[in-house]
Design a protein around this motif. Structure first.
Motif, mmCIF file in Angstrom:
data_model
loop_
_atom_site.group_PDB
_atom_site.id
_atom_site.type_symbol
_atom_site.label_atom_id
_atom_site.label_comp_id
_atom_site.label_asym_id
_atom_site.label_seq_id
_atom_site.Cartn_x
_atom_site.Cartn_y
_atom_site.Cartn_z
ATOM 1 N N GLY A 148 58.397 80.193 -39.683
ATOM 2 C CA GLY A 148 59.044 78.917 -39.946
ATOM 3 C C GLY A 148 60.095 78.626 -40.408
ATOM 4 N N GLU A 149 60.850 79.406 -40.569
ATOM 5 C CA GLU A 149 62.508 79.248 -41.114
ATOM 6 C C GLU A 149 63.470 78.826 -40.478
ATOM 7 O OE1 GLU A 149 65.644 81.597 -43.951
ATOM 8 O OE2 GLU A 149 64.961 82.709 -42.046
ATOM 9 N N LEU A 150 64.156 77.240 -40.941
ATOM 10 C CA LEU A 150 64.714 76.842 -39.655
ATOM 11 C C LEU A 150 66.400 78.179 -39.439
ATOM 12 C CD1 LEU A 150 64.696 73.141 -40.916
ATOM 13 C CD2 LEU A 150 64.382 73.816 -38.778
ATOM 14 N N LEU A 151 67.086 77.366 -38.427
ATOM 15 C CA LEU A 151 68.353 78.496 -38.435
ATOM 16 C C LEU A 151 69.002 77.763 -39.173
ATOM 17 C CD1 LEU A 151 69.263 80.880 -36.803
ATOM 18 C CD2 LEU A 151 70.258 79.362 -34.778
ATOM 19 N N SER A 152 69.111 76.795 -39.724
ATOM 20 C CA SER A 152 69.944 76.417 -40.650
ATOM 21 C C SER A 152 69.619 76.602 -41.932
ATOM 22 C CB SER A 152 70.131 74.704 -40.282
ATOM 23 O OG SER A 152 68.889 74.160 -40.744
ATOM 24 N N GLU A 153 68.891 77.187 -42.081
ATOM 25 C CA GLU A 153 68.397 77.646 -43.730
ATOM 26 C C GLU A 153 68.871 79.196 -44.021
ATOM 27 O OE1 GLU A 153 63.916 77.158 -43.983
ATOM 28 O OE2 GLU A 153 64.235 74.878 -44.358
ATOM 29 N N HIS A 154 68.600 79.567 -42.782
ATOM 30 C CA HIS A 154 69.022 81.445 -42.940
ATOM 31 C C HIS A 154 70.732 81.184 -42.500
ATOM 32 C CE1 HIS A 154 68.397 85.224 -41.928
ATOM 33 N NE2 HIS A 154 68.912 85.049 -40.904
ATOM 34 N N TRP A 155 71.043 80.578 -41.962
ATOM 35 C CA TRP A 155 72.533 80.544 -42.443
ATOM 36 C C TRP A 155 72.861 79.496 -44.185
ATOM 37 C CZ3 TRP A 155 74.178 79.356 -36.746
ATOM 38 C CH2 TRP A 155 74.620 80.745 -35.761
ATOM 39 N N ALA A 156 72.415 79.457 -44.573
ATOM 40 C CA ALA A 156 72.657 78.073 -45.982
ATOM 41 C C ALA A 156 73.100 78.882 -46.376
ATOM 42 C CB ALA A 156 71.697 78.147 -46.564
ATOM 43 N N ASP A 157 73.798 80.301 -46.803
ATOM 44 C CA ASP A 157 74.827 80.690 -47.654
ATOM 45 C C ASP A 157 75.730 81.218 -46.639
ATOM 46 O OD1 ASP A 157 73.637 82.728 -46.681
ATOM 47 O OD2 ASP A 157 74.084 84.289 -49.196
ATOM 48 N N ALA A 158 75.722 81.042 -45.732
ATOM 49 C CA ALA A 158 76.728 82.004 -44.873
ATOM 50 C C ALA A 158 75.921 81.650 -43.064
ATOM 51 C CB ALA A 158 77.233 83.693 -44.873
ATOM 52 N N PRO A 159 77.067 81.938 -42.123
ATOM 53 C CA PRO A 159 76.308 82.735 -40.610
ATOM 54 C C PRO A 159 76.245 83.355 -41.085
ATOM 55 C CG PRO A 159 78.249 81.608 -40.666
ATOM 56 C CD PRO A 159 78.277 81.540 -42.222
ATOM 57 N N ARG A 160 74.675 84.236 -40.422
ATOM 58 C CA ARG A 160 74.874 85.805 -39.673
ATOM 59 C C ARG A 160 74.064 86.399 -38.663
ATOM 60 N NH1 ARG A 160 73.570 84.391 -44.551
ATOM 61 N NH2 ARG A 160 73.883 86.426 -45.663
ATOM 62 N N SER A 161 74.609 86.955 -38.126
ATOM 63 C CA SER A 161 73.974 87.021 -37.075
ATOM 64 C C SER A 161 74.093 88.810 -37.052
ATOM 65 C CB SER A 161 74.300 86.566 -35.895
ATOM 66 O OG SER A 161 75.625 87.206 -35.251
ATOM 67 N N HIS A 162 73.550 89.368 -35.438
ATOM 68 C CA HIS A 162 74.288 91.002 -35.179
ATOM 69 C C HIS A 162 74.758 90.452 -33.888
ATOM 70 C CE1 HIS A 162 73.202 95.264 -33.146
ATOM 71 N NE2 HIS A 162 74.433 95.212 -34.097
ATOM 72 N N LEU A 163 76.312 91.235 -33.909
ATOM 73 C CA LEU A 163 77.284 90.878 -32.770
ATOM 74 C C LEU A 163 77.853 89.844 -32.533
ATOM 75 C CD1 LEU A 163 75.211 93.880 -30.668
ATOM 76 C CD2 LEU A 163 77.501 93.640 -31.722
ATOM 77 N N GLY A 164 77.263 89.001 -33.182
ATOM 78 C CA GLY A 164 77.277 87.497 -32.675
ATOM 79 C C GLY A 164 76.016 86.750 -31.249
ATOM 80 N N ILE A 165 75.189 88.060 -31.259
ATOM 81 C CA ILE A 165 73.747 87.552 -30.494
ATOM 82 C C ILE A 165 72.425 87.415 -30.819
ATOM 83 C CG2 ILE A 165 73.243 88.660 -28.620
ATOM 84 C CD1 ILE A 165 75.358 90.260 -27.614
#
Ligand code: NA7
Length: 541
Positions: free
Chosen positions: A400-417
């Motif tokens: 139920g987490e929003l992507l915008s919340e997940h990225w609240a302190d910095a955008p994060r991903s693996h490989l940009g994918i």
């Protein structure tokens, strides 16, 4: 609200964005994996960035042989471009042709915006709301572009301006600037391209410049028949070079440093690059330390400063056009930008020295009390880039987490994918992907996504999800690679420094470790059986 199931379209993969990334993903998922895939785009045509950026002078400043969808030999043979750089209209035509050549027209639904996407952890699929109805998809591929969300700054009294205000990335089809008086705010790549083209046809042009930029000649020219044929014959070797290059722009990435040569030799090498033209030729084909070492950077910067002084006839205009910061933004090249300031119909206003205090119905008033009149105000003010493209869409993950919340302190991903907590979500050019020639990144990421989905289908996997610790590790890797980067010191969109208050402490935005290393790391993930991922297999398998 419970939806009527019959109204919901079901596909294997929904791809958001009909630019280069979305179209290549569509090609790969349908032709190579046999999936039922659909692209949606809010635009009325394909092209993504190139659909929107129709301003006069719009052109890719990556050399045309490298600005093509990679790993598609038959498509490459069809390319009609004949110059070193392809224009916006030529790129749109190329992408339109790709759609027809691959027979994908029926799989593209235009004028359809993504509103929200929610992971359904029971059905193991995405429940998607678009502006034209509901879609359920096993895989969601977001190809939203790096530079999609326009930056439209506010200026005091701008509502009083009676003329037309346009952003370069939303250029109106009915706007003809011939003979008109134009005000332009912004002198990044876009502003430089626009002003160089516009100065030839407008009645008068006023450039409102905040930060002067380094720009070198583009060196645009016709390719000979032999050169064009050679690119076609050797396209696979261009793609092969990605595994050995840092940037994938097709320039010879030298290892020589500015300290390895005499002053005379250094000057001759910079002059050679200036004459040859090309932004990355100047920054990466001259010396390896221009983009990494302050002293070397200053030598390159001083060379360009001297050129500006030679080109621009009025010393006061030349002074205002001359950058004082280090040479470390996304490099720009032009086809006669500094020269336009020698024209009598072009004026330069330094917003650092005389900021706009207000607008009137006739134009902009600067702090020296001068009213600058124009009929059209062109905002070449750039973008809320990278994760900024994700603002305005609501993507909700497994818990139920929003992507915008997940990225609240910095955008994060693996490989940009991929993003942890967001199963079966694949981004193309997402945050923390490689800082390289974009078609190269698009090709490598689309291939990675297609292979990964192919692996899931074959192995009966119903979902794949990135492990949270890997995401943190990748963010740290990206931050480590950035350590000491000169590019952090300038106000560029690359790290989010162009939007006041946007850049947060942990933001990396890009992996700057090089295309070669990026390919090695992403290939290893597949070859090693996805150690960074939790793959859930359907109960019946
Ligand atoms: P950029 O490179 O972000 O340039 C935006 C320009 O707009 C730049 O000159 C900015 O000045 C200027 N700007 C932005 N906000 C303001 C305000 N509030 N006042 C005055 N001037 C402002 O965008 P582009 O579209 O040119 O290029 C983006 C990328 O597209 C490019 O790098 C290529 O990769 C393709 P500043 O420098 O911030 O002082």
């Amino acid at each position: 609200m419970v939806k009527n199931e019959s109204e919901t379209r079901r596909v294997d993969a929904l791809i958001v964005g009909a630019g280069m990334g979305g179209l290549l993903a569509l090609r790969k998922l349908t032709a190579e994996q046999g999936l039922d895939a659909l692209v949606i785009d809010q635009a009325a045509g394909v092209g993504g960035t190139w659909f929107w950026n129709r301003y006069p002078g719009s052109l890719s400043d990556t050399q045309a042989p490298m600005y093509q969808l990679p790993f598609e030999k038959e498509l490459y043979q069809r390319t009609k471009w004949t110059k070193r750089y392809a224009t916006g209209p030529e790129i749109r035509e190329y992408l339109e042709d790709a759609v027809d050549f691959w027979g994908l027209r029926d799989r593209i639904q235009l004028e359809t915006a993504l509103v929200s996407a929610t992971w359904d952890d029971t059905a193991h699929e995405w429940e998607i709301e678009t502006s034209k109805g509901s879609i359920r998809a096993t895989y969601l591929i977001t190809a939203l572009g790096l530079l999609s969300n326009r930056n439209v700054p506010d200026f005091p009294g701008i509502g009083d301006f009676a003329g037309r205000i346009v952003h370069t990335a939303d250029w109106p089809a009915d706007l003809d600037i011939t003979g008109k008086r134009i005000g332009v705010i912004g002198n990044g790549s876009t502003g430089v391209q626009f002003m160089t083209a516009a100065a030839k046809v407008v009645g008068h042009l006023t450039s409102f410049q905040r930060t002067p930029q380094f720009s070198v000649p583009a060196g645009n020219r016709e390719y000979s028949e032999e050169e064009l044929q050679a690119f076609k014959d050797e396209c696979e070797s261009i793609w092969d070079q990605y595994t050995r290059e840092k940037l994938g722009f097709g320039v010879d990435e030298v290892s020589r440093k500015t300290t390895d040569v005499s002053d005379e030799e250094r000057e001759a090498i910079f002059e050679w690059a200036w004459q040859k033209g090309g932004n990355y030729t100047f920054t990466n084909e001259t010396f390896a330390d221009v983009t990494s070492d302050h002293s070397a950077n200053k030598l390159a910067a001083d060379f360009v400063r001297r050129k500006i002084a030679e080109i621009v006839e009025d010393p006061e205009t030349a002074r205002r056009l001359t950058p004082t910061e280090i040479f470390a933004r996304r490099p720009i090249c032009d086809s006669g930008y500094f020269e336009i300031f020698n024209q009598t119909n072009v004026d330069l206003v330094s917003l650092r020295e005389t900021p706009i205090v207000t607008f009137t119905d006739r134009g902009a008033v600067t702090s020296d009390g001068q009213l600058h009149e124009f009929d059209v105000l062109v905002m070449a003010t750039g973008f809320d880039a990278v994760e900024g493209s994700y603002r305005g869409v609501q993507i909700t993950g497994r818990e139920g987490e929003l992507l915008s919340e997940h990225w609240a302190d910095a955008p994060r991903s693996h490989l940009g994918i991929t993003v942890s907590g967001f199963p079966n979500l694949f981004m193309i050019l997402g945050p923390n992907g490689p800082f390289v020639n974009n078609p190269a990144a698009i090709g490598i990421q689309s291939r990675w996504i297609a292979r990964t989905i192919g692996h899931l289908v074959e192995s009966g996997g119903e979902s794949i999800e990135l492990l949270p610790e890997v995401e943190e590790r990748w963010l740290d890797t990206c931050l480590d690679e950035l350590h000491g980067s000169l590019f952090l010191e300038t106000g560029s969109w690359i790290f989010g420094n162009n939007i006041p208050g946007k850049r947060k402490a942990k933001t990396a935005n890009f992996y700057v470790g090089g295309l070669d290393n990026y390919i090695r790391i992403s290939d290893a993930e597949i070859d090693d059986g996805y150690p960074s991922y939790d793959i859930r297999v359907a109960a019946s398998v």
